[in-house]
Design an enzyme around this catalytic site. Sequence first.
Site, mmCIF file in Angstrom:
data_model
loop_
_atom_site.group_PDB
_atom_site.id
_atom_site.type_symbol
_atom_site.label_atom_id
_atom_site.label_comp_id
_atom_site.label_asym_id
_atom_site.label_seq_id
_atom_site.Cartn_x
_atom_site.Cartn_y
_atom_site.Cartn_z
ATOM 1 C CG ASN A 110 -1.771 1.207 1.372
ATOM 2 O OD1 ASN A 110 -2.447 1.595 0.411
ATOM 3 N ND2 ASN A 110 -1.783 1.850 2.528
ATOM 4 C CG HIS A 112 -0.599 6.232 4.661
ATOM 5 N ND1 HIS A 112 -1.981 6.229 4.700
ATOM 6 C CD2 HIS A 112 -0.194 7.149 5.568
ATOM 7 C CE1 HIS A 112 -2.378 7.111 5.605
ATOM 8 N NE2 HIS A 112 -1.316 7.683 6.139
ATOM 9 C CG ASP A 153 -2.306 3.152 6.977
ATOM 10 O OD1 ASP A 153 -2.245 2.671 5.834
ATOM 11 O OD2 ASP A 153 -3.070 4.085 7.277
#
Length: 202
Positions: A110, A112, A153
């Site tokens: 991911n 972020h 996260d």
Amino acid sequence: MLKAKIAVLVSGGGTNLQALIDAERSGIIHSGEITLVISNNQNAYALTRAEKAGIKALYISKKELNTQEAFETALMQSLEENEIDLIVLAGFMSILSERFTARFDHRIINIHPSLIPSFCGQGFYGLRVHEAALKKGVKVTGATVHFVNEIPDGGEIIAQKAVEVQDGDTPETLQKRVMEQAEWIILPRSVEKVAHQIANLP
Ligand code: GAR
């Protein structure tokens, strides 16, 4: 395996998807191939970007499927049908459950838009992240690429890049600088790094 098959999951404009497409064209990404784009938003411009690049693009509707579980089952089916090795969340605005993340351990990454562990976790996405950074008055922010696990996260960090906050920044100007100076650089590099590891597994 010659090249890892990559799926990119998106929800919006898809500038990070575009950075990945461009990186594959320029050879920065050479150990993997983007073969599938999935959006949970029918109107995401990212879908158009995928089509323009000749990449198979799917829309999977969470609304029509009713539950997160059914949505994730549909996602898993598409990923498995397309024999995907690496899943990249590039502005994908849906938190995935442990049932999903455990199935693809160290196979989901991911991007972020902050320096984790600042301004991250549930509720911190898109412009909200930059609003929070400006509210706090930090002078440096940035972006992080990490593996995805069951903690939002919270997975192992792969790459980070710092970006200066400037006087007079708005969430929009800060978002743009973080994308240009950090996200579009570290995401393609990280995808190549992980794709290379996967492609060279014994
Ligand atoms: C990007 O800034 C990405 O880092 C962020 O959403 C934006 C998507 O833009 N992701 C998150 O906030 C995830 N928590 P894009 O669709 O143009 O790539």
